[in-house]
Every structure is written in structure tokens, then in C-alpha cells.
Design a protein around this motif. Structure first.
Motif, short mmCIF file in Angstrom:
data_model
loop_
_atom_site.label_atom_id
_atom_site.label_comp_id
_atom_site.label_asym_id
_atom_site.label_seq_id
_atom_site.Cartn_x
_atom_site.Cartn_y
_atom_site.Cartn_z
N PRO A 26 38.35 43.06 35.06
CA PRO A 26 39.73 43.19 35.57
C PRO A 26 39.82 43.80 36.97
O PRO A 26 40.81 43.58 37.66
CB PRO A 26 40.42 44.09 34.53
N LEU A 27 38.78 44.55 37.39
CA LEU A 27 38.82 45.16 38.72
C LEU A 27 38.78 44.11 39.83
O LEU A 27 39.15 44.38 40.98
CB LEU A 27 37.66 46.14 38.88
N LEU A 28 38.31 42.90 39.50
CA LEU A 28 38.32 41.83 40.48
C LEU A 28 39.76 41.44 40.88
O LEU A 28 39.97 40.95 41.99
CB LEU A 28 37.60 40.59 39.94
N LEU A 29 40.70 41.66 39.98
CA LEU A 29 42.09 41.27 40.25
C LEU A 29 42.69 42.04 41.42
O LEU A 29 43.17 41.42 42.38
CB LEU A 29 42.94 41.42 38.99
N SER A 80 48.32 42.44 39.86
CA SER A 80 46.89 42.65 39.68
C SER A 80 46.57 44.11 39.32
O SER A 80 45.70 44.38 38.50
CB SER A 80 46.13 42.23 40.93
N PHE A 81 47.28 45.05 39.94
CA PHE A 81 47.07 46.46 39.59
C PHE A 81 47.62 46.74 38.19
O PHE A 81 47.01 47.49 37.42
CB PHE A 81 47.75 47.36 40.63
N TYR A 86 47.03 47.08 31.85
CA TYR A 86 47.39 46.29 30.67
C TYR A 86 46.16 45.89 29.87
O TYR A 86 46.13 46.01 28.63
CB TYR A 86 48.16 45.05 31.12
N LEU A 87 45.11 45.43 30.55
CA LEU A 87 43.93 44.93 29.84
C LEU A 87 43.12 46.04 29.19
O LEU A 87 42.29 45.76 28.31
CB LEU A 87 43.06 44.11 30.81
N ARG A 88 43.32 47.27 29.62
CA ARG A 88 42.64 48.38 28.94
C ARG A 88 43.08 48.50 27.49
O ARG A 88 42.31 48.93 26.63
CB ARG A 88 42.94 49.69 29.67
N TYR A 89 44.34 48.12 27.22
CA TYR A 89 44.84 48.19 25.85
C TYR A 89 44.34 47.03 25.00
O TYR A 89 44.42 47.06 23.78
CB TYR A 89 46.37 48.19 25.84
N ARG A 96 37.72 37.29 29.80
CA ARG A 96 37.04 36.39 30.72
C ARG A 96 37.96 35.24 31.17
O ARG A 96 38.15 35.00 32.37
CB ARG A 96 35.79 35.80 30.06
N ILE A 97 38.56 34.54 30.22
CA ILE A 97 39.44 33.41 30.55
C ILE A 97 40.70 33.90 31.24
O ILE A 97 41.18 33.29 32.21
CB ILE A 97 39.79 32.62 29.27
N PHE A 98 41.25 35.01 30.77
CA PHE A 98 42.50 35.52 31.32
C PHE A 98 42.36 35.87 32.80
O PHE A 98 43.16 35.44 33.63
CB PHE A 98 42.93 36.75 30.51
N VAL A 99 41.34 36.66 33.13
CA VAL A 99 41.16 37.08 34.53
C VAL A 99 40.80 35.88 35.41
O VAL A 99 41.33 35.73 36.52
CB VAL A 99 40.07 38.17 34.62
N SER A 100 39.93 35.01 34.92
CA SER A 100 39.54 33.84 35.71
C SER A 100 40.75 32.95 36.01
O SER A 100 40.94 32.50 37.15
CB SER A 100 38.47 33.04 34.96
N CYS A 101 41.57 32.71 34.99
CA CYS A 101 42.73 31.83 35.18
C CYS A 101 43.78 32.47 36.08
O CYS A 101 44.47 31.76 36.84
CB CYS A 101 43.34 31.47 33.83
N LEU A 102 43.93 33.78 36.02
CA LEU A 102 44.86 34.44 36.93
C LEU A 102 44.48 34.19 38.39
O LEU A 102 45.33 33.87 39.23
CB LEU A 102 44.89 35.95 36.66
N LEU A 103 43.20 34.32 38.70
CA LEU A 103 42.74 34.14 40.08
C LEU A 103 42.81 32.67 40.50
O LEU A 103 43.19 32.35 41.64
CB LEU A 103 41.33 34.68 40.24
N LEU A 104 42.49 31.75 39.60
CA LEU A 104 42.61 30.33 39.92
C LEU A 104 44.08 29.94 40.08
O LEU A 104 44.41 29.07 40.90
CB LEU A 104 41.96 29.49 38.82
#
Length: 480
Positions: A26-29, A80-81, A86-89, A96-104
Motif C-alpha cells: 500500500p505504500l506504493l499508493l 492514496s494516503f 484503510y488497508l491496515r484494517y 495485491r489486486i486492489f493496489v495494482s488496479c488503483l494505480l492502473l
């Protein structure tokens, strides 16, 4: 610079897919989101006064591009912040899919903003559908899979109709003896010679196709399910980012009709869609029992406001460009704070969610202030943009439109207020929801910053921002 703007989130998405750690991914976001925002500011600055061509004029930054890039980048950077908190919970769910699709998704929206070719624009808008569908399914339940399929099917039908519209525009050139090209500048140069019947048919298909993606009524039926079942940050990106990109595609079609000398017909269609959208929203916000679906109907309302502003022209067009920004950022406030409330109460039903101000005071306060902002209450920026549109309506002599505009806004204010006040105030139900949930700086900081931006724009519009909106509005001015 433009290539970096498009490739940064795309490469970030690939890196997120390859990175094995659910905690680090998630830090990539925020890294990509902040980098994209910095690049956007550079592109906006360097693009003042002249387009920036790339790839044979298929990718060009014009005033529309600068405005949409700024909206999308600001909103995504904030989300993104929020996503890190959110993803910590949900660390056990995997991301993997969630973060990748957000960036795409960010990469596809950026490409749509700078596309200067109708075919490339179509591909980019379709890519946003493919990238965002897995995000809606993130909660992995019966309702979320239903919402995802409805979103995919309806938006795919809409984008197919838009493809037919593009083909009709190309055939209008062929039938009129003009050069057949889908490059936007070529179309604008030759549109005056296009076959009028075929061009009008193309416009109708483009309006319906991209209008489905924007969520005009009655083409909006995917919105309540998708916004209601998606995580709050996804709802914010859909309501503030995706709809802005789809509206940009509609503005491109309006430019073509203006160049062909048929802008009056196109504006009448925009006005009709705008009033119908306001009417639908006014009906469905009354006694709405789901506060996230309520925000979906609010999105339908504001797409209608944008369409009306563009249809009226003049100062109302400037108001619409300003409102495009205001709506996106305010939707970010509402969806992110609503997501926090939903997580604490484990419900979106008004009867089960009350007294939020007691249990999640920051989120509930932001939700209440976001409601006041989105309904056009001063001193927030949507008041300025809606008042500007209203001034344009009455100064142009459109008194019936102005009366309907005010009536629908009043009904929507009352309907939304009833639901929002029920959620924020009252006595919380005992032991309802996740009693271990606590607000954090990550999950409340972003909506707070977005609200402060909206407040600042309502109190004082900086000259660079005013120029940005004015240049975008000038592209829709009909030349004599």
C-alpha cells in the motif's frame, strides 16, 4: 513529462502486483500519487499557452486536459494516503489486486485526459472500466459481485454505443467529402463539411455512451449499486475522478458539434439530460435509507448541474468548469468520511446508523460539513460555482430552467439533510458494529484536507486557478 505522467502509475501498478508484501504494497499508493501530482503541476505549468504534442498529436495537453489532470491527481493523491490507513484494517484480506488496479485506474484516467484522438480516448475510457471493476468487488460478498457485474455490463454497453458514435462521426466525414480522421484537430478543422444527419447520429450515440459512464439519468442505474458496495475511497474515485473523465469525453463531442455549426442542437440535448438528472436525483434522495446510495444520487444531481452549465454557455460554462473541481473534491470528503462511519457501524442503513458524532466525531463532522458543501451552502466553493451557473441561467433569460433548477436543489437539500442528520445525530445503538474501530490521522486527514481546499476556493479563488477554469471554459465558446 507527459510520458512520465502516464507511465508512473502504470509501472507502479506492475510493481505492486509483483511485490510480495501485503504490508509494504500500500505504500506504493502515496509514493505514486504524490509523484503524479508533482508531475501534473509541472505539466500544467509548462503547458500554459501552447499544447504539448506527443506521439504524433494523439496525446496533447490542452486546457481541458490540465483541468481534468489536476482534479484526478489531487483526488487520487488524497485517497492514496487514506488507502494506507484503510488497508491496515483489512491486512488479512490481501491487497495485491486492489493496489495494482488503483494505480492502473489512475494511469487510464490520465491517458483519457490527454488523449487527442477519439479512438485513443475510447480505449482509455474503456480501460478505466476494466481497472475499476475489481475495486468494486473488494468486499467480496453477494451485493458487491452484483454491483460489479451491473457496472461492467451497463458501462460496456455504454462504451459500445460510444464506439458506434465514433464510427458515425467518421462516416459523416466520408459522406461529406472531408478527410476521414479520428485525430481531434483534424475533426475540428473539417467538421463544417461533415454530413449533418450522420454527425447528429454520431453525437447522439456518443452522448448516450459516454453519458452512461458519467451517470446521467436515466443511464445512471449502475451508480447506486457500485457506489453503495464499493469501499469509500473507491466511491470517491468513481464519483470524483471517473465521472470527470467521462464528462471530458462529452465536452469533446460538444466541441465537434460547435465546429460543425450544430452546437445549439447539442446544447439542447445537454440541457435536457441535465434537467432529467436533477429530477431523478430529487425523487430518489427523499427518504433514502442507505447513506452511501444517497451519495450516488447526489453524483447524478451534480452531473446534471454540469450539463446545464455547459448547455447555457457564457458565464455558466465558467461555473461548470469550477463546479467540476468542486464536485470531485467534495465527493472525496463525503465518501471517505462515509466509509469511516460505515466501518464503525458495519452498516449503511439509516435505521442502524445514528449518533455517529458520538462514536466517530471527526468523520461525522466531516460528513455533515461535506453535505453542507455539496448542497451549495456558503462559504464552500460549490456555492460559488452553483451561483455562477444560476447567474448565467437567469442572465440568459432561461427563467423556466432557473425555476426548475432552484426547485430541484431545494428538494435535494431537504432529502439529503433528512438522511445525513439522522446518521450524524441521535443516540447510537448499543454494541452496534466494530467497537474496536478508532479514527486515525490517515483515515480522517485526507477528507479534512479536501474540505479545507473546498473552503479556501469558496473564500478566495487564486488567479492561476481562475485562469485554468477560464481557459477550459473558453474552449466551449462558439465562434461567430
Amino acid at each position: 513529462m507527459i510520458a512520465a505522467l502516464l507511465l508512473l502509475p502504470f509501472c507502479g501498478g506492475l510493481a505492486a502486483f509483483c511485490l510480495p508484501s501485503d504490508r509494504l504494497r500500500p505504500l506504493l499508493l502515496p509514493v505514486c500519487g504524490l509523484g503524479h501530482l508533482i508531475l501534473t503541476f509541472f505539466v500544467i505549468q509548462s503547458g500554459q499557452g501552447a499544447p504539448l504534442p506527443l506521439a504524433g498529436n494523439w496525446i496533447v495537453v490542452d486546457p481541458f486536459s490540465r483541468l481534468i489532470l489536476l482534479i484526478v491527481s489531487l483526488l487520487f493523491c488524497g485517497c492514496s494516503f487514506y488507502a494506507v490507513g484503510y488497508l491496515r484494517y483489512r491486512i488479512a484480506w490481501g491487497n495485491r489486486i486492489f493496489v495494482s488496479c488503483l494505480l492502473l485506474f489512475l494511469s487510464a484516467m490520465s491517458l483519457a485526459a490527454v488523449a487527442r484522438h477519439l479512438g485513443l480516448l475510447w480505449v482509455a475510457v474503456e480501460a478505466t472500466t476494466v481497472a475499476s471493476a475489481p475495486l468494486i468487488y473488494y468486499n467480496r460478498n453477494r451485493l458487491s459481485i452484483e454491483a460489479t457485474w451491473k457496472y461492467l455490463i451497463l458501462c460496456s454497453v455504454g462504451i459500445a454505443l460510444a464506439m458506434l458514435g465514433i464510427l458515425f462521426v467518421a462516416y459523416a466525414a466520408l459522406a461529406g467529402g472531408a478527410q476521414v480522421s479520428l485525430q481531434f484537430d483534424d475533426i475540428l478543422l473539417g467538421a463544417a463539411n461533415y454530413s449533418t444527419p450522420w454527425l447528429r447520429a454520431g453525437f447522439v450515440f456518443l452522448l448516450v455512451g459516454f453519458g452512461t459512464k458519467a451517470g446521467f439519468a436515466p443511464l445512471h442505474t449502475w451508480k447506486p449499486d457500485a457506489y453503495g458496495e464499493a469501499p469509500g475511497l473507491v466511491g470517491a474515485l468513481l464519483a470524483g475522478g471517473l465521472t470527470s473523465v467521462a464528462f471530458l469525453a462529452l465536452l469533446r463531442t460538444l466541441q465537434i458539434m460547435d465546429a460543425a455549426g450544430d452546437g445549439a442542437m447539442a446544447r439542447e440535448a445537454f440541457l435536457a439530460m441535465g434537467l432529467v438528472s436533477l429530477g431523478f436525483a430529487a425523487v430518489f434522495v427523499i427518504r433514502q435509507p442507505d447513506f452511501k446510495r444517497l451519495l450516488a444520487y447526489s453524483s447524478v444531481e451534480h452531473m446534471g448541474i454540469l450539463a446545464i452549465g455547459v448547455a447555457i454557455g457564457g458565464v455558466a460554462t465558467f461555473g461548470a468548469m469550477l463546479h467540476l473541481m468542486n464536485n470531485a473534491l467534495t465527493k472525496g470528503v463525503l465518501f471517505l468520511s462515509a466509509g469511516n462511519i460505515h466501518r464503525r457501524f458495519a452498516s449503511k442503513r439509516v435505521g442502524e446508523v445514528q449518533g455517529a458524532i458520538t462514536l466517530v466525531p471527526v468523520s461525522a463532522s466531516l460528513f455533515l460539513l461535506g453535505f453542507l458543501a455539496i448542497t451549495g451552502s456558503p462559504p464552500f466553493a460549490p456555492f460559488i460555482s452553483e451561483f455562477t451557473i444560476l447567474r448565467g441561467i437567469f442572465s440568459g433569460g432561461h427563467y423556466l430552467t432557473g425555476a426548475l433548477f432552484l426547485f430541484f436543489l431545494a428538494v435535494i437539500f431537504i432529502g439529503m439533510g433528512s438522511t445525513v442528520l439522522s446518521v450524524v445525530f441521535g443516540t447510537p445503538l448499543e454494541r452496534k458494529g466494530d467497537t474496536n474501530y478508532r479514527e486515525t490521522l490517515m483515515t480522517t486527514g485526507t477528507p479534512l484536507v479536501l474540505l479545507l481546499i473546498i473552503l479556501f476556493l469558496g473564500l478566495s479563488l487564486p488567479e492561476p486557478a481562475r485562469k485554468l477554469f477560464a481557459e477550459a471554459a473558453a474552449l466551449l465558446e462558439v465562434k461567430p
